[in-house]
Write an enzyme that holds these catalytic residues in place. Structure first.
Site, PDB file in Angstrom:
ATOM      1  N   TYR A 198      56.272  40.434  41.025  1.00 43.83           N
ATOM      2  CA  TYR A 198      55.976  41.420  41.869  1.00 43.83           C
ATOM      3  C   TYR A 198      55.589  41.057  43.340  1.00 43.83           C
TER       4      TYR A 198
ATOM      5  N   CYS B 151      48.061  46.851  47.153  1.00 45.75           N
ATOM      6  CA  CYS B 151      49.282  47.956  47.414  1.00 45.75           C
ATOM      7  C   CYS B 151      49.157  48.699  48.578  1.00 45.75           C
TER       8      CYS B 151
ATOM      9  N   LYS C 102      50.463  46.500  51.265  1.00 45.27           N
ATOM     10  CA  LYS C 102      51.915  45.926  50.907  1.00 45.27           C
ATOM     11  C   LYS C 102      53.069  47.084  51.235  1.00 45.27           C
TER      12      LYS C 102
ATOM     13  N   CYS D  88      43.425  46.617  45.949  1.00 46.82           N
ATOM     14  CA  CYS D  88      44.708  47.600  46.201  1.00 46.82           C
ATOM     15  C   CYS D  88      44.637  47.856  47.854  1.00 46.82           C
TER      16      CYS D  88
ATOM     17  N   GLU E 245      69.151  62.935  40.634  1.00 47.88           N
ATOM     18  CA  GLU E 245      70.001  63.715  39.843  1.00 47.88           C
ATOM     19  C   GLU E 245      71.130  63.088  38.962  1.00 47.88           C
TER      20      GLU E 245
ATOM     21  N   HIS F  49      70.789  68.715  44.233  1.00 46.61           N
ATOM     22  CA  HIS F  49      71.842  68.082  44.744  1.00 46.61           C
ATOM     23  C   HIS F  49      71.681  68.112  46.338  1.00 46.61           C
TER      24      HIS F  49
ATOM     25  N   GLU G 126      58.120  41.148  46.695  1.00 43.13           N
ATOM     26  CA  GLU G 126      57.875  42.175  47.514  1.00 43.13           C
ATOM     27  C   GLU G 126      57.595  41.737  48.982  1.00 43.13           C
TER      28      GLU G 126
HETATM   29  P1  FAD Z   1      40.156  44.679  41.966  1.00 41.70           P
HETATM   30  O1  FAD Z   1      40.468  45.922  42.865  1.00 41.70           O
HETATM   31  O2  FAD Z   1      40.646  43.542  42.422  1.00 41.70           O
HETATM   32  O3  FAD Z   1      38.451  44.795  42.569  1.00 41.70           O
HETATM   33  C1  FAD Z   1      37.639  43.643  42.065  1.00 41.70           C
HETATM   34  C2  FAD Z   1      36.329  43.873  43.238  1.00 41.70           C
HETATM   35  O4  FAD Z   1      35.451  43.018  42.583  1.00 41.70           O
HETATM   36  C3  FAD Z   1      36.866  43.087  44.401  1.00 41.70           C
HETATM   37  O5  FAD Z   1      36.355  43.640  45.473  1.00 41.70           O
HETATM   38  C4  FAD Z   1      36.091  41.686  44.102  1.00 41.70           C
HETATM   39  O6  FAD Z   1      36.069  40.958  45.231  1.00 41.70           O
HETATM   40  C5  FAD Z   1      34.948  42.207  43.371  1.00 41.70           C
HETATM   41  N1  FAD Z   1      34.200  41.077  42.791  1.00 41.70           N
HETATM   42  C6  FAD Z   1      34.685  40.091  41.878  1.00 41.70           C
HETATM   43  N2  FAD Z   1      33.705  39.527  41.408  1.00 41.70           N
HETATM   44  C7  FAD Z   1      32.469  40.144  41.605  1.00 41.70           C
HETATM   45  C8  FAD Z   1      31.059  39.763  41.482  1.00 41.70           C
HETATM   46  N3  FAD Z   1      30.681  38.829  40.692  1.00 41.70           N
HETATM   47  N4  FAD Z   1      30.405  40.437  42.025  1.00 41.70           N
HETATM   48  C9  FAD Z   1      30.451  41.420  42.925  1.00 41.70           C
HETATM   49  N5  FAD Z   1      31.928  41.744  43.288  1.00 41.70           N
HETATM   50  C10 FAD Z   1      32.763  41.011  42.638  1.00 41.70           C
HETATM   51  N6  FAD Z   1      49.102  47.952  41.863  1.00 41.70           N
HETATM   52  C11 FAD Z   1      49.674  49.142  41.886  1.00 41.70           C
HETATM   53  O7  FAD Z   1      49.282  50.039  41.167  1.00 41.70           O
HETATM   54  N7  FAD Z   1      50.569  49.505  42.769  1.00 41.70           N
HETATM   55  C12 FAD Z   1      50.975  48.385  43.739  1.00 41.70           C
HETATM   56  O8  FAD Z   1      51.691  48.725  44.566  1.00 41.70           O
HETATM   57  C13 FAD Z   1      50.405  47.094  43.805  1.00 41.70           C
HETATM   58  N8  FAD Z   1      50.562  46.204  44.838  1.00 41.70           N
HETATM   59  C14 FAD Z   1      49.932  45.264  44.750  1.00 41.70           C
HETATM   60  C15 FAD Z   1      50.022  44.368  45.685  1.00 41.70           C
HETATM   61  C16 FAD Z   1      49.584  42.936  45.835  1.00 41.70           C
HETATM   62  C17 FAD Z   1      49.888  42.078  46.784  1.00 41.70           C
HETATM   63  C18 FAD Z   1      48.604  42.758  44.865  1.00 41.70           C
HETATM   64  C19 FAD Z   1      47.599  41.440  44.595  1.00 41.70           C
HETATM   65  C20 FAD Z   1      48.255  43.633  43.720  1.00 41.70           C
HETATM   66  C21 FAD Z   1      48.839  44.942  43.702  1.00 41.70           C
HETATM   67  N9  FAD Z   1      48.635  45.856  42.562  1.00 41.70           N
HETATM   68  C22 FAD Z   1      49.319  46.988  42.763  1.00 41.70           C
HETATM   69  C23 FAD Z   1      47.598  45.685  41.669  1.00 41.70           C
HETATM   70  C24 FAD Z   1      46.275  46.336  42.106  1.00 41.70           C
HETATM   71  O9  FAD Z   1      45.922  46.013  43.288  1.00 41.70           O
HETATM   72  C25 FAD Z   1      45.388  45.991  40.978  1.00 41.70           C
HETATM   73  O10 FAD Z   1      45.727  46.104  39.695  1.00 41.70           O
HETATM   74  C26 FAD Z   1      43.981  46.728  41.282  1.00 41.70           C
HETATM   75  O11 FAD Z   1      43.488  46.466  42.364  1.00 41.70           O
HETATM   76  C27 FAD Z   1      43.060  46.398  40.096  1.00 41.70           C
HETATM   77  O12 FAD Z   1      41.732  47.037  40.117  1.00 41.70           O
HETATM   78  P2  FAD Z   1      40.389  46.461  39.549  1.00 41.70           P
HETATM   79  O13 FAD Z   1      39.302  47.186  39.884  1.00 41.70           O
HETATM   80  O14 FAD Z   1      40.570  45.869  38.475  1.00 41.70           O
HETATM   81  O15 FAD Z   1      39.945  45.077  40.526  1.00 41.70           O
HETATM   82  P1  NAP Z   2      52.804  37.229  37.912  1.00 38.51           P
HETATM   83  O1  NAP Z   2      53.271  38.563  37.457  1.00 38.51           O
HETATM   84  O2  NAP Z   2      51.732  36.553  37.102  1.00 38.51           O
HETATM   85  O3  NAP Z   2      53.971  36.261  38.327  1.00 38.51           O
HETATM   86  C1  NAP Z   2      53.692  35.058  38.791  1.00 38.51           C
HETATM   87  C2  NAP Z   2      54.908  34.353  39.447  1.00 38.51           C
HETATM   88  O4  NAP Z   2      54.815  33.127  39.723  1.00 38.51           O
HETATM   89  C3  NAP Z   2      56.267  34.330  38.136  1.00 38.51           C
HETATM   90  O5  NAP Z   2      57.313  34.406  38.898  1.00 38.51           O
HETATM   91  C4  NAP Z   2      55.879  32.717  37.926  1.00 38.51           C
HETATM   92  O6  NAP Z   2      57.158  32.156  37.377  1.00 38.51           O
HETATM   93  C5  NAP Z   2      55.513  32.238  39.209  1.00 38.51           C
HETATM   94  N1  NAP Z   2      54.954  30.831  39.004  1.00 38.51           N
HETATM   95  C6  NAP Z   2      53.824  30.664  38.353  1.00 38.51           C
HETATM   96  N2  NAP Z   2      53.382  29.440  38.374  1.00 38.51           N
HETATM   97  C7  NAP Z   2      54.240  28.768  39.170  1.00 38.51           C
HETATM   98  C8  NAP Z   2      54.192  27.520  39.720  1.00 38.51           C
HETATM   99  N3  NAP Z   2      53.360  26.542  39.354  1.00 38.51           N
HETATM  100  N4  NAP Z   2      55.136  27.177  40.531  1.00 38.51           N
HETATM  101  C9  NAP Z   2      56.090  27.943  40.948  1.00 38.51           C
HETATM  102  N5  NAP Z   2      56.259  29.387  40.630  1.00 38.51           N
HETATM  103  C10 NAP Z   2      55.279  29.741  39.455  1.00 38.51           C
HETATM  104  O7  NAP Z   2      51.834  37.494  39.274  1.00 38.51           O
HETATM  105  P2  NAP Z   2      51.804  38.366  40.481  1.00 38.51           P
HETATM  106  O8  NAP Z   2      53.242  38.597  41.158  1.00 38.51           O
HETATM  107  O9  NAP Z   2      51.053  37.830  41.321  1.00 38.51           O
HETATM  108  O10 NAP Z   2      51.339  39.724  40.188  1.00 38.51           O
HETATM  109  C11 NAP Z   2      50.288  40.046  39.388  1.00 38.51           C
HETATM  110  C12 NAP Z   2      49.988  41.396  39.034  1.00 38.51           C
HETATM  111  O11 NAP Z   2      49.841  42.286  39.942  1.00 38.51           O
HETATM  112  C13 NAP Z   2      51.317  41.890  38.239  1.00 38.51           C
HETATM  113  O12 NAP Z   2      51.223  41.714  36.934  1.00 38.51           O
HETATM  114  C14 NAP Z   2      51.283  43.478  38.647  1.00 38.51           C
HETATM  115  O13 NAP Z   2      50.850  44.313  37.510  1.00 38.51           O
HETATM  116  C15 NAP Z   2      50.307  43.783  39.894  1.00 38.51           C
HETATM  117  N6  NAP Z   2      51.139  43.862  41.174  1.00 38.51           N
HETATM  118  C16 NAP Z   2      51.817  45.232  40.868  1.00 38.51           C
HETATM  119  C17 NAP Z   2      52.535  45.897  42.064  1.00 38.51           C
HETATM  120  C18 NAP Z   2      53.154  46.876  42.086  1.00 38.51           C
HETATM  121  O14 NAP Z   2      52.850  47.912  41.356  1.00 38.51           O
HETATM  122  N7  NAP Z   2      54.215  47.211  42.726  1.00 38.51           N
HETATM  123  C19 NAP Z   2      52.578  44.617  43.285  1.00 38.51           C
HETATM  124  C20 NAP Z   2      52.267  43.566  43.117  1.00 38.51           C
HETATM  125  C21 NAP Z   2      51.410  43.264  42.090  1.00 38.51           C
HETATM  126  P3  NAP Z   2      57.502  32.168  35.870  1.00 38.51           P
HETATM  127  O15 NAP Z   2      58.402  33.412  35.649  1.00 38.51           O
HETATM  128  O16 NAP Z   2      58.510  30.914  35.814  1.00 38.51           O
HETATM  129  O17 NAP Z   2      56.356  32.070  35.038  1.00 38.51           O
END
Ligand code: FAD
Ligand code: NAP
Length: 596
Positions: free
Chosen positions: A299, A163, A166, A158, A576, A571, A303
């Site tokens: 997502y 997040c 982004k 995140c 609203e 408003h 984004e």
């Molecule tokens: P993470 O935050 O991924 O943390 C896991 C940590 O564990 C990482 O630092 C990793 O390196 C570490 N780790 C892994 N394996 C090991 C190991 N064996 N030993 C030690 N450390 C290890 N969510 C939202 O709510 N709003 C958003 O706007 C949003 N935007 C997103 C945009 C993007 C581009 C992405 C990719 C995700 C976004 N998300 C968003 C999703 C959000 O980031 C995740 O849901 C959240 O970070 C999950 O938290 P977590 O604790 O499960 O894992």
């Molecule tokens: P995702 O929801 O798993 O979506 C994967 C996307 O890639 C889908 O559009 C899928 O298409 C496409 N895809 C998969 N394999 C492909 C291939 N071989 N070739 C071309 N297209 C392919 O993954 P994500 O966008 O990485 O998000 C992961 C999670 O992060 C989300 O579930 C969300 O909860 C979290 N997240 C949250 C936010 C937020 O809160 N604003 C922002 C970003 C991420 P199909 O539909 O055809 O399968």
């Protein structure tokens, strides 16, 4: 005379208890019986089980057990001839050490009460909460660098590659739009306005650096031991931690929380890992990506495509099937259409098959070949950067879970847990993105982690509520929602049960610059058989996240259409519109907004 009937059964039960150190009276279909067996396996102890539903004398034995223990239910567990009880009591006994004593195991002392693997959203929340409740806690966090060598600090996805950067880059794009609008509001400045990637990237990275530092300080303040090392299980209750220099250390704990999150998936086509970037590389890229192809349509893909186009880059999105799978498709289509009218190009129903470098550089030039998902058509194009956003893989396969028997869904690497985030191995819990069937969102991981710590170490029994979790997709036109998408609501409740209210709207701020009239959209889905309860809330418009948050709280309180109608709007705002929705979808009435 040998005993008969009742007496014979009683002797048999006694004999079973004499012969077996761990004796479980079970039923083959009972999930708690299964879990109690897994508990003994995780302790490395064999058990003998009688499946009462498959035994001729099953009901008789159950009667005898009732006479002996006052317990009718299964599992009914005995250790060393002592009655322990059902699953809960056995688990309790394991947690307070009495079970180990009965098993004749040496009193075990662990290095920590709790080890949390993963210092992201969930892991940090859980470890800090457990430490606040007086426990000795360690958290390990280690970032495996991307194939291009990108790495980052403490805090997980995140804060470093999700997040936070982004939303800040989305803000950069919104400011670009505001700059254009501002002329209509009287602002005068030189014609030459341009965006500087390096300035944006550096300032955002500096901010992230301050957050990384803040997390370290917070851990220190709470006396949580932090190790920047990769953790993997080597045996029950024991992990190996390997730091950047390859130095190995070993730590034990009574309990573990897995919070390892996910990492971007690649396409698995020639050249992708060497030439493409993912969201893990994008936010700290030290050069402007230039003309970019984004692969994926969920997502992350939409984004990133949105803000890259918003800061003036030439952006194309390659969509395999639909936009935003799992979301309301009417909303997803409208979010996509808005992007298209604001400069993002879409190549629909194509997937890349090859990427090759035409010229090295920062950025270089990359040729992409793609094939249609419907016909034999093959296309190619040239880009400076290819951003792969095709989903994320759980980091659960290389952490030694097989050594301690934690079950994984082998297909997707997700970890199934019960409603208390406990895995099949009782001393191991999991939270956040790696959970099977749960939402992958930061606040969900934080809430689950915090509540888990309170249940384990405080006097709380509050569980994480995964229902009606609001979320927002920060596409150029933000899409916020809570509850059911329309398709899912129809599938679950039936079309006749639902009433859908909807309206287009035009934010006042957009009227003077005369842009995008009737492109914002609001929709609620109500269950007519349940007092017109709002079961789906959807908004496409500016600040959708801010708006959705408040309505999500109202939905938790049981929001109905009547209550919305009774609410007086503020408003002039976008939100609203939800207090004045009159047109139902079924009526086919006009939903364009004419004025305020
Ligand atoms: P993470 O935050 O991924 O943390 C896991 C940590 O564990 C990482 O630092 C990793 O390196 C570490 N780790 C892994 N394996 C090991 C190991 N064996 N030993 C030690 N450390 C290890 N969510 C939202 O709510 N709003 C958003 O706007 C949003 N935007 C997103 C945009 C993007 C581009 C992405 C990719 C995700 C976004 N998300 C968003 C999703 C959000 O980031 C995740 O849901 C959240 O970070 C999950 O938290 P977590 O604790 O499960 O894992
Ligand atoms: P995702 O929801 O798993 O979506 C994967 C996307 O890639 C889908 O559009 C899928 O298409 C496409 N895809 C998969 N394999 C492909 C291939 N071989 N070739 C071309 N297209 C392919 O993954 P994500 O966008 O990485 O998000 C992961 C999670 O992060 C989300 O579930 C969300 O909860 C979290 N997240 C949250 C936010 C937020 O809160 N604003 C922002 C970003 C991420 P199909 O539909 O055809 O399968």
């Amino acid at each position: 005379m040998p005993p008969t009937g009742h007496d014979a059964l009683r002797s048999r039960v006694q004999e079973l208890l004499e012969k077996n150190l761990v004796m479980i009276f079970s039923k083959s279909y009972c999930p708690f019986c299964k879990r109690v067996k897994e508990l003994f396996t995780s302790l490395g102890r064999e058990y003998f089980a009688v499946e009462l539903d498959q035994s001729e004398d099953g009901s008789g034995i159950q009667e005898i057990l009732f006479e002996m223990t006052g317990q009718k239910t299964v599992p009914n567990v005995f250790v060393n001839k002592t009655h322990v009880g059902g699953f809960d009591k056995t688990q309790q006994a394991q947690q307070d050490g009495t079970l180990q004593k009965l098993l004749g195991m040496e009193a075990v002392t662990y290095d920590f009460d709790l080890i949390v693997i993963g210092g992201g959203s969930g892991g940090l929340a859980c470890s800090k909460e457990a430490a606040s409740l007086g426990k000795k806690v360690m958290v390990l966090d280690y970032v495996v660098p991307t194939p291009l060598g990108t790495s980052w600090g403490l805090g997980g996805t995140c804060v470093n590659v999700g997040c936070i950067p982004k939303k800040l880059m989305h803000q950069a794009a919104l400011l670009g739009q505001s700059l254009k609008d501002s002329r209509k509001f009287g602002w005068e400045y030189d014609e030459q306005v341009q965006h500087n990637w390096e300035t944006m990237r550096q300032n955002i990275q500096d901010y992230i650096g301050s957050l990384n530092w803040g997390y370290r300080v917070a851990l220190r303040d709470k006396s949580v031991r932090y190790e920047n090392a990769y953790a993997e299980f080597v045996e029950p209750h024991k992990i190996k931690a390997t730091n950047k220099k390859g130095k190995e250390s070993f730590f034990t704990a009574e309990r573990f929380v897995l919070a390892t999150g996910e990492r971007p998936r690649y396409l698995d086509i020639p050249g992708d890992k060497e030439l493409c970037i993912t969201s893990d590389d994008l936010f700290s890229l030290d050069y402007c990506p230039g003309k970019t192809l984004v692969v994926g349509a969920s997502y992350v893909a939409l984004e990133c495509a949105g803000f890259l186009a918003g800061i003036g880059l030439d952006v194309t999105v390659m969509v395999r099937s639909i936009f935003l799978r799992g979301f309301d498709q009417e909303m997803a289509e409208k979010a996509g259409a808005y992007m298209e009218t604001h400069g993002v190009k879409f190549i629909k129903k194509f997937v890349p098959t090859l990427v090759e470098q035409l010229e090295a550089g920062t950025p270089g030039r990359i040729r992409v070949v793609a094939k249609s998902t419907e016909t034999d058509a093959v296309i190619e194009g040239e880009y400076n950067t290819v951003l792969v956003a095709v989903g994320r893989d759980s980091c659960t396969k290389n952490i030694g879970l097989e050594k301690i028997g934690v079950k994984l869904n082998q297909r997707n690497g997700k970890i199934p847990v019960n409603d208390e985030e406990q895995t099949n191995v009782p001393y191991v819990y999991a939270i956040g993105d790696i959970l099977e069937g749960k939402l992958e969102l930061t606040p969900v991981a934080i809430q689950a982690g915090r509540l888990l710590a309170r249940r384990l170490y405080g006097d709380s029994n509050l569980k994480c509520d995964y229902i009606n979790v609001p979320t927002t997709v920060f596409t150029p036109m933000e899409y916020g929602c809570c509850g059911y998408p329309e398709e899912k609501a129809i599938e679950v409740f039936g079309e006749d049960t639902l009433e859908v209210y909807h309206t287009l709207f035009w934010p006042l701020e957009w009227t003077v610059p005369s842009r995008d009239n009737n492109q914002c959209f609001a929709k609620i889905i109500c269950n007519r058989l349940d007092n017109d309860r709002v079961i789906g809330f959807h908004i496409l418009g500016p600040n959708a996240g801010e708006i959705t948050q408040g309505f999500a709280a109202a939905m938790k309180c049981g929001l109905t259409k009547e209550k919305l109608d009774e609410t007086i709007g503020i408003h002039p705002t976008c939100a609203e519109v939800f207090t004045t929705m009159e047109v139902t979808k079924s009526s086919g009435g006009d939903i364009t907004q004419k004025g305020c």
